[in-house]
Write an enzyme that holds these catalytic residues in place. Structure first.
Site, short mmCIF file in Angstrom:
data_model
loop_
_atom_site.label_atom_id
_atom_site.label_comp_id
_atom_site.label_asym_id
_atom_site.label_seq_id
_atom_site.Cartn_x
_atom_site.Cartn_y
_atom_site.Cartn_z
N TYR A 125 -38.09 -6.57 -4.04
CA TYR A 125 -38.58 -8.26 -3.69
C TYR A 125 -37.79 -8.54 -2.27
O TYR A 125 -37.87 -7.89 -1.70
CB TYR A 125 -37.16 -9.17 -4.92
CG TYR A 125 -37.15 -10.13 -3.99
CD1 TYR A 125 -37.33 -11.11 -4.80
CD2 TYR A 125 -36.92 -11.22 -3.10
CE1 TYR A 125 -37.95 -12.28 -4.84
CE2 TYR A 125 -36.89 -12.01 -2.40
CZ TYR A 125 -37.44 -13.29 -3.25
OH TYR A 125 -36.85 -13.97 -3.21
N GLN A 181 -35.92 -17.02 -9.92
CA GLN A 181 -36.96 -16.95 -11.00
C GLN A 181 -38.04 -16.20 -10.66
O GLN A 181 -38.10 -15.38 -12.36
CB GLN A 181 -37.86 -18.60 -10.84
CG GLN A 181 -38.75 -18.13 -9.65
CD GLN A 181 -38.33 -19.17 -8.28
OE1 GLN A 181 -36.91 -19.61 -8.46
NE2 GLN A 181 -38.98 -19.37 -7.84
N ASN A 204 -32.20 -14.19 0.55
CA ASN A 204 -31.27 -14.88 -0.09
C ASN A 204 -30.18 -15.28 -0.90
O ASN A 204 -29.71 -14.24 -1.99
CB ASN A 204 -31.42 -16.55 0.77
CG ASN A 204 -32.08 -17.27 -0.90
OD1 ASN A 204 -31.95 -16.06 -1.99
ND2 ASN A 204 -32.95 -17.77 -0.97
N GLN A 249 -29.97 -9.98 15.28
CA GLN A 249 -30.02 -9.80 14.13
C GLN A 249 -30.36 -11.24 13.54
O GLN A 249 -30.03 -11.73 12.04
CB GLN A 249 -29.08 -9.15 13.70
CG GLN A 249 -28.04 -8.13 12.42
CD GLN A 249 -30.01 -7.22 11.93
OE1 GLN A 249 -30.14 -7.15 12.75
NE2 GLN A 249 -30.01 -7.18 10.40
N HIS A 252 -32.49 -13.45 11.24
CA HIS A 252 -32.87 -13.43 9.89
C HIS A 252 -32.41 -14.43 9.08
O HIS A 252 -32.67 -14.73 8.17
CB HIS A 252 -32.00 -12.02 9.51
CG HIS A 252 -32.29 -10.99 9.94
ND1 HIS A 252 -33.72 -10.50 8.91
CD2 HIS A 252 -32.24 -9.77 10.44
CE1 HIS A 252 -33.76 -9.90 9.47
NE2 HIS A 252 -32.80 -8.81 10.26
N GLU A 296 -22.80 -4.23 7.84
CA GLU A 296 -24.06 -4.07 7.54
C GLU A 296 -25.12 -2.88 8.44
O GLU A 296 -25.06 -2.13 7.79
CB GLU A 296 -25.16 -5.03 6.79
CG GLU A 296 -26.77 -4.26 6.45
CD GLU A 296 -26.95 -6.38 6.63
OE1 GLU A 296 -28.89 -5.64 6.19
OE2 GLU A 296 -27.34 -6.99 6.78
N HIS A 297 -24.57 -3.43 9.79
CA HIS A 297 -25.42 -2.80 10.63
C HIS A 297 -24.18 -2.81 11.53
O HIS A 297 -23.70 -3.00 12.22
CB HIS A 297 -26.20 -2.93 11.45
CG HIS A 297 -27.63 -4.25 10.66
ND1 HIS A 297 -27.30 -5.14 10.01
CD2 HIS A 297 -28.44 -2.82 10.57
CE1 HIS A 297 -28.49 -4.84 9.57
NE2 HIS A 297 -29.47 -4.48 9.08
N ASP A 330 -34.54 -1.86 11.19
CA ASP A 330 -35.46 -3.03 11.02
C ASP A 330 -36.80 -2.07 10.24
O ASP A 330 -37.61 -3.39 9.68
CB ASP A 330 -34.99 -4.30 11.43
CG ASP A 330 -33.90 -4.75 11.12
OD1 ASP A 330 -33.12 -4.25 10.41
OD2 ASP A 330 -33.61 -5.72 11.78
N HIS A 388 -14.59 13.68 -35.51
CA HIS A 388 -15.08 14.94 -34.03
C HIS A 388 -14.78 15.74 -34.25
O HIS A 388 -15.00 16.99 -33.92
CB HIS A 388 -13.96 14.10 -32.75
CG HIS A 388 -15.12 12.28 -32.06
ND1 HIS A 388 -15.38 11.36 -33.32
CD2 HIS A 388 -15.96 12.13 -31.52
CE1 HIS A 388 -16.00 10.53 -32.53
NE2 HIS A 388 -16.24 11.15 -31.58
#
Length: 402
Positions: A125, A181, A204, A249, A252, A296-297, A330, A388
């Site tokens: 995606y 979707q 998002n 950053q 974004h 994240e970073h 990035d 078993h």
């Protein structure tokens, strides 16, 4: 945004206060569930309806090969050169993460082979709400290819840059759809979209919540969005560069979290307004904030900050040194920019070939049956599973049918 003070004792509380400024996934969970249900029940018709409602693409969901070729032909040569460098570097790093089969022969004589296998079909995606992200196409498709995935699909708004990147990376198919979707179509399948085994890529809050809600049906790379960056500065850092990195950053989206941390108030003053500013009472406190925030970073600039690198345990990707701006990661450095966000770096990793591969054990008991049955049957009976136990004991030579 007011400046916060941070010591080692209250680092977790300060990190939680900063994190709380971004909406949680729960805020969109109900709306996402309705979208997933619509696509699961009505297929392509529902996807097109949601695309119209949320400002997505019109027309067929599947992008044609001619459209991809035309987009690649029209691509700016400088952009193409940059994408080609990114493809080469990301591919090299991703390939290094592909494991080999491992065989273990145990004391009783049985042999276990841990086989590492790619999934057959994966989807990448790529976001496109504020702007197209061809770099996300590269990060996902190239990594899936390095993992050995047989079929790689891309789902994204059909911007020419996205289509050109998909063509450059050799995606097998591209679907002009976005949002929750798109995740639903990829997970459940529709008349024109075949379901996949893994979905990866940033997006998002709606996209990430959709990935979470379908994770019982498909593999996902994790929760990747909104973005965040923490920069630790110490003596010798260049605050103007840090300010640029934080502003970059923040591009974004308004939900992006950018934080500057330092034990030097003058460095924080030089970074300026915009990011959250955390005045730590030392580098240990700065590290404690990072470990609690799990960014994240993470950027480390200045000798004392850079010395923290071996001690960092909770970050998606660590950029060490004044020249190592997050923006390189990035795009073209070779590391992957699809990274765990929202504090998930406590337990999750950045996108790698491993997200598109799975391990499967192959077991050959052979002559070890007697020893294993003697050890295993009592345990099975203790658990109340007598059959078993009988199953194992049946393999012992003296108990086998003549």
């Amino acid at each position: 945004m007011r400046r916060l003070s941070c010591g080692t004792a209250d680092a977790a509380a300060v990190a939680a206060e900063v994190r709380a400024r971004v909406p949680a996934a729960e805020s969109v969970a109900e709306a996402v569930a309705a979208i997933l249900k619509g696509v699961r029940e009505r297929g392509d018709a529902a996807v097109r309806e949601y695309e119209r409602r949320f400002g997505g693409a019109e027309g067929p969901l599947r992008v044609t090969g001619a459209q991809l070729s035309a987009a690649l032909e029209a691509l700016d040569p400088a952009v193409r050169a940059g994408l080609e460098m990114a493809i080469a570097n990301v591919s090299a790093v991703a390939a290094a993460g592909v494991g080999e089969d491992v065989a273990v022969t145990l004391e009783q004589g049985q042999r276990i082979v841990l086989r590492e296998l790619p999934v057959r079909r994966a989807a990448v995606y790529a976001p496109g709400g504020r702007a197209p992200y061809p770099s996300s196409v590269v990060m996902g498709v190239v990594t899936a290819r390095a993992a050995g995935v047989e079929e790689v699909a891309v789902a994204a708004p059909p911007h020419p840059l996205i289509l050109a990147a998909a063509a450059l990376c050799g995606a097998d198919e591209v679907h002009a759809m976005g949002g929750a979707q798109a995740i639903a179509a990829l997970a459940y399948g529709t008349e024109s979209v075949a379901p996949v085994d893994v979905i990866a890529g940033p997006g998002n809050l709606y996209v990430q919540e959709a990935k979470r809600q379908v994770s019982d049906r498909v593999g996902i790379d994790g929760f990747a969005g909104p973005s965040d960056l923490v920069v630790i500065l110490s003596d010798g850092a260049e605050p103007a560069w840090a300010a640029l990195d934080l502003r970059a950053q923040a591009e974004h989206g308004e939900d992006s979290q950018v934080v500057a941390v330092s034990d030097d108030a003058a460095l924080l003053d030089a970074v300026g307004d915009g990011p959250a500013l955390v005045h730590a009472d030392g580098m240990d406190a700065a590290l404690a904030f990072v470990e609690a925030f799990a960014p994240e970073h993470l950027q480390l600039a200045g000798a004392a900050a850079e010395a923290l690198a071996p001690r960092v345990r909770r970050a998606g990707c660590v950029f060490v040194g004044a020249e190592s701006g997050t923006a390189f990661g990035d795009y073209v450095a070779g590391s992957n920019h699809t990274l765990p966000t929202g504090g998930a770096a406590r337990f999750a990793s950045g996108l790698s070939a491993r997200h598109f591969r799975r391990r499967m054990a192959e077991v050959r008991v052979g002559e070890a049956a007697a020893a294993l049955a003697k050890a295993g049957a009592p345990v099975a009976r203790a658990e109340g599973f007598g059959v078993h136990a009988e199953s194992m004991e049946a393999r012992v030579r003296e108990n086998q049918p003549r």
